[in-house]
Motif scaffolding. Structure first.
Motif, PDB file in Angstrom:
ATOM      1  N   HIS A   9      10.998   8.880  -0.094  1.00  0.00           N
ATOM      2  CA  HIS A   9      10.138   9.966   0.370  1.00  0.00           C
ATOM      3  C   HIS A   9      10.730  10.808   1.492  1.00  0.00           C
ATOM      4  O   HIS A   9      10.283  11.942   1.697  1.00  0.00           O
ATOM      5  N   GLY A  10      11.678  10.260   2.248  1.00  0.00           N
ATOM      6  CA  GLY A  10      12.225  10.969   3.385  1.00  0.00           C
ATOM      7  C   GLY A  10      11.603  10.543   4.702  1.00  0.00           C
ATOM      8  O   GLY A  10      10.512   9.974   4.736  1.00  0.00           O
ATOM      9  N   LYS A  11      12.284  10.805   5.794  1.00  0.00           N
ATOM     10  CA  LYS A  11      11.827  10.399   7.119  1.00  0.00           C
ATOM     11  C   LYS A  11      10.514  11.070   7.511  1.00  0.00           C
ATOM     12  O   LYS A  11       9.676  10.476   8.185  1.00  0.00           O
ATOM     13  N   ARG A  12      10.334  12.313   7.089  1.00  0.00           N
ATOM     14  CA  ARG A  12       9.114  13.033   7.457  1.00  0.00           C
ATOM     15  C   ARG A  12       7.888  12.344   6.859  1.00  0.00           C
ATOM     16  O   ARG A  12       6.849  12.242   7.510  1.00  0.00           O
ATOM     17  N   TRP A  13       8.011  11.873   5.614  1.00  0.00           N
ATOM     18  CA  TRP A  13       6.905  11.151   4.982  1.00  0.00           C
ATOM     19  C   TRP A  13       6.575   9.899   5.785  1.00  0.00           C
ATOM     20  O   TRP A  13       5.401   9.606   6.040  1.00  0.00           O
ATOM     21  N   VAL A  14       7.597   9.161   6.172  1.00  0.00           N
ATOM     22  CA  VAL A  14       7.392   7.927   6.932  1.00  0.00           C
ATOM     23  C   VAL A  14       6.678   8.219   8.239  1.00  0.00           C
ATOM     24  O   VAL A  14       5.720   7.520   8.622  1.00  0.00           O
ATOM     25  N   GLU A  15       7.092   9.258   8.936  1.00  0.00           N
ATOM     26  CA  GLU A  15       6.479   9.603  10.218  1.00  0.00           C
ATOM     27  C   GLU A  15       5.034  10.075  10.053  1.00  0.00           C
ATOM     28  O   GLU A  15       4.178   9.790  10.892  1.00  0.00           O
ATOM     29  N   VAL A  39       0.843  -1.199   0.000  1.00  0.00           N
ATOM     30  CA  VAL A  39       0.000   0.000   0.000  1.00  0.00           C
ATOM     31  C   VAL A  39       0.878   1.248   0.000  1.00  0.00           C
ATOM     32  O   VAL A  39       0.617   2.213  -0.729  1.00  0.00           O
ATOM     33  N   ALA A  40       1.937   1.233   0.797  1.00  0.00           N
ATOM     34  CA  ALA A  40       2.846   2.381   0.872  1.00  0.00           C
ATOM     35  C   ALA A  40       3.527   2.640  -0.464  1.00  0.00           C
ATOM     36  O   ALA A  40       3.818   3.795  -0.807  1.00  0.00           O
ATOM     37  N   ALA A  41       3.763   1.578  -1.237  1.00  0.00           N
ATOM     38  CA  ALA A  41       4.440   1.721  -2.522  1.00  0.00           C
ATOM     39  C   ALA A  41       3.480   2.032  -3.657  1.00  0.00           C
ATOM     40  O   ALA A  41       3.832   2.729  -4.614  1.00  0.00           O
ATOM     41  N   GLU A  42       2.248   1.527  -3.566  1.00  0.00           N
ATOM     42  CA  GLU A  42       1.320   1.607  -4.687  1.00  0.00           C
ATOM     43  C   GLU A  42       0.393   2.829  -4.659  1.00  0.00           C
ATOM     44  O   GLU A  42      -0.094   3.254  -5.704  1.00  0.00           O
ATOM     45  N   MET A  43       0.135   3.399  -3.491  1.00  0.00           N
ATOM     46  CA  MET A  43      -0.834   4.503  -3.394  1.00  0.00           C
ATOM     47  C   MET A  43      -0.242   5.648  -2.574  1.00  0.00           C
ATOM     48  O   MET A  43       0.427   5.405  -1.570  1.00  0.00           O
ATOM     49  N   PRO A  44      -0.469   6.900  -2.990  1.00  0.00           N
ATOM     50  CA  PRO A  44       0.037   8.032  -2.201  1.00  0.00           C
ATOM     51  C   PRO A  44      -0.452   7.995  -0.760  1.00  0.00           C
ATOM     52  O   PRO A  44      -1.645   7.798  -0.505  1.00  0.00           O
ATOM     53  N   GLY A  45       0.464   8.196   0.171  1.00  0.00           N
ATOM     54  CA  GLY A  45       0.097   8.179   1.585  1.00  0.00           C
ATOM     55  C   GLY A  45      -0.823   9.313   1.981  1.00  0.00           C
ATOM     56  O   GLY A  45      -1.489   9.253   3.009  1.00  0.00           O
ATOM     57  N   SER A  46      -0.880  10.351   1.149  1.00  0.00           N
ATOM     58  CA  SER A  46      -1.743  11.496   1.434  1.00  0.00           C
ATOM     59  C   SER A  46      -3.201  11.231   1.101  1.00  0.00           C
ATOM     60  O   SER A  46      -4.073  12.048   1.422  1.00  0.00           O
ATOM     61  N   PHE A  47      -3.489  10.102   0.467  1.00  0.00           N
ATOM     62  CA  PHE A  47      -4.863   9.779   0.094  1.00  0.00           C
ATOM     63  C   PHE A  47      -5.739   9.589   1.331  1.00  0.00           C
ATOM     64  O   PHE A  47      -5.254   9.320   2.424  1.00  0.00           O
ATOM     65  N   GLU A  48      -7.048   9.690   1.116  1.00  0.00           N
ATOM     66  CA  GLU A  48      -8.021   9.497   2.186  1.00  0.00           C
ATOM     67  C   GLU A  48      -7.908   8.086   2.759  1.00  0.00           C
ATOM     68  O   GLU A  48      -7.569   7.130   2.048  1.00  0.00           O
ATOM     69  N   LEU A  49      -8.230   7.951   4.049  1.00  0.00           N
ATOM     70  CA  LEU A  49      -8.107   6.659   4.722  1.00  0.00           C
ATOM     71  C   LEU A  49      -8.961   5.587   4.046  1.00  0.00           C
ATOM     72  O   LEU A  49      -8.520   4.445   3.888  1.00  0.00           O
ATOM     73  N   GLU A  50     -10.178   5.936   3.624  1.00  0.00           N
ATOM     74  CA  GLU A  50     -11.045   4.938   3.005  1.00  0.00           C
ATOM     75  C   GLU A  50     -10.486   4.457   1.665  1.00  0.00           C
ATOM     76  O   GLU A  50     -10.668   3.296   1.287  1.00  0.00           O
ATOM     77  N   LEU A  70      11.067  -0.520   4.299  1.00  0.00           N
ATOM     78  CA  LEU A  70      11.048   0.742   5.038  1.00  0.00           C
ATOM     79  C   LEU A  70      12.230   1.615   4.630  1.00  0.00           C
ATOM     80  O   LEU A  70      12.097   2.837   4.479  1.00  0.00           O
ATOM     81  N   GLU A  71      13.371   0.986   4.420  1.00  0.00           N
ATOM     82  CA  GLU A  71      14.553   1.738   3.981  1.00  0.00           C
ATOM     83  C   GLU A  71      14.332   2.360   2.606  1.00  0.00           C
ATOM     84  O   GLU A  71      14.671   3.528   2.375  1.00  0.00           O
ATOM     85  N   GLU A  72      13.727   1.595   1.698  1.00  0.00           N
ATOM     86  CA  GLU A  72      13.464   2.120   0.361  1.00  0.00           C
ATOM     87  C   GLU A  72      12.428   3.236   0.396  1.00  0.00           C
ATOM     88  O   GLU A  72      12.549   4.238  -0.332  1.00  0.00           O
ATOM     89  N   LEU A  73      11.411   3.083   1.232  1.00  0.00           N
ATOM     90  CA  LEU A  73      10.409   4.143   1.368  1.00  0.00           C
ATOM     91  C   LEU A  73      11.037   5.424   1.924  1.00  0.00           C
ATOM     92  O   LEU A  73      10.726   6.530   1.478  1.00  0.00           O
ATOM     93  N   THR A  74      11.932   5.267   2.898  1.00  0.00           N
ATOM     94  CA  THR A  74      12.609   6.427   3.490  1.00  0.00           C
ATOM     95  C   THR A  74      13.491   7.114   2.467  1.00  0.00           C
ATOM     96  O   THR A  74      13.515   8.345   2.367  1.00  0.00           O
ATOM     97  N   ASN A  75      14.210   6.320   1.685  1.00  0.00           N
ATOM     98  CA  ASN A  75      15.077   6.894   0.649  1.00  0.00           C
ATOM     99  C   ASN A  75      14.270   7.612  -0.425  1.00  0.00           C
ATOM    100  O   ASN A  75      14.696   8.631  -0.964  1.00  0.00           O
TER     101      ASN A  75
END
Length: 333
Positions: A135-141, A71-82, A128-133
């Protein structure tokens, strides 16, 4: 949805149909747990084998741990929860569908694993390492907790049709209407029907243009079919869209003395979709595309638009996947 259907009907699926999984038909929410995915559901969570294209090794992951990273890789994390919940169910269904088909032997392209980490072959998965690289740590948090919530709140839920896991195709943006599966792929699947997707206005890839020189266009067409005959002095009359599919993508297009599918032209010129128009100027051909992806199944930007309109993940899924039942793996009961 006015109410919640409280009654869950337990049904056993024969070994022939579902050799690995027994499902409960269920339309009720899975209670939300407030911790990390793996810690919260490890007791009921199954494990799957995933081939990692980066390390060239097979990983053994808990299903929900795998789904979180998909989900973290396939869809923007900013999307609505639903919308994220809908993506979680689609991703989980895909994993179970593949596991059901290939089992412990795995897919021929990666023996020993039914799924892999490549979006070109299965679903994209990032560590998680690839996601951090990326998007950055702020995105992960900021976004990973919401993604974990979407997975936890739908834990074990998949889509079924006639008591079997479906093939839950999805894509970025449909351009206003999705495609029938047989118009893009080989099989006509009853749950992958063309439906409207009206809430995609915010998609950055709703409309795109690509410019190709006349010379490059002719050379590419000749590389595709060496017998093609094109009059370069009257190129505009050499291109005719013959037929479009129900969802809007081009079914057949005539170029010179040959006929091609829209998918063939999309692939040849690396267009964002097969729903395109063609404009010819003196020196260039401009392709204007609508949407991004194959157009079958759930539109991710459409799903987010529906969520912004107040639709639940169940309503989103049952819109894009016609006639499906939301079922729950029995290990999660």
């Amino acid at each position: 949805m006015k109410g919640i259907f409280f009654a869950c009907i337990l049904f056993l699926v024969t070994t022939l149909l579902l050799p690995i999984f027994i499902l409960n038909s269920c339309d009720m929410e899975v209670p939300l747990r407030k911790s990390t995915v793996v810690e919260e559901i490890r007791e009921s969570d199954m494990k799957i084998h995933v081939y990692n294209h980066e390390t060239k090794k097979i990983m053994e992951l808990y299903l929900e741990e795998y789904i979180t990273q998909v989900v973290a890789a396939e869809m923007p994390g900013s999307f609505e929860l639903e919308a994220l919940k809908a993506q979680a169910v689609a991703a989980r269904t895909y994993a179970i569908w593949r596991q059901n088909i290939y089992g412990e032997e795995g897919h021929p392209s990666h023996p020993g694993a039914s799924v892999c980490t490549s979006h070109a072959h299965c679903q994209e998965w990032l560590s998680l390492e690839e996601l951090t690289n990326r998007h950055g740590k702020r995105w992960v948090e900021e976004y990973l907790p919401k993604i974990e919530e979407s997975v936890l709140s739908t834990a074990g839920v998949i889509m079924t049709y006639n008591m079997q896991p479906i093939e839950p195709l999805y894509h970025s943006t449909s351009g206003g209407k999705t495609e029938n599966s047989e118009d893009v792929f080989a099989s006509a699947l009853p749950y992958l029907r063309s439906v409207s997707s009206p809430y995609e206005e915010r998609s950055p890839v709703l409309v795109d243009q690509k410019e190709v020189s006349i010379e490059a266009f002719i050379n590419s067409m000749r590389s595709k079919n060496r017998d093609i005959q094109i009059n370069r002095n009257n190129i505009a009359s050499e291109i005719r869209i013959l037929e479009r599919n129900q969802g809007g993508s081009i079914k057949n297009i005539q170029i010179g003395n040959k006929t091609f599918t829209g998918s063939e032209i999309r692939q040849l010129f690396e267009l964002r979709s097969a729903d395109f128009s063609v404009d010819v100027s003196r020196n260039h051909i401009t392709f204007t595309t609508r949407g991004y992806g194959h157009g079958v199944g759930m539109s991710q930007w459409g799903a987010n638009g529906m969520a912004e309109e107040g639709k639940t993940y169940k309503e989103i899924l049952k819109h894009y996947y016609q006639g499906v039942t939301l079922s729950k793996l029995t290990s999660y009961q």
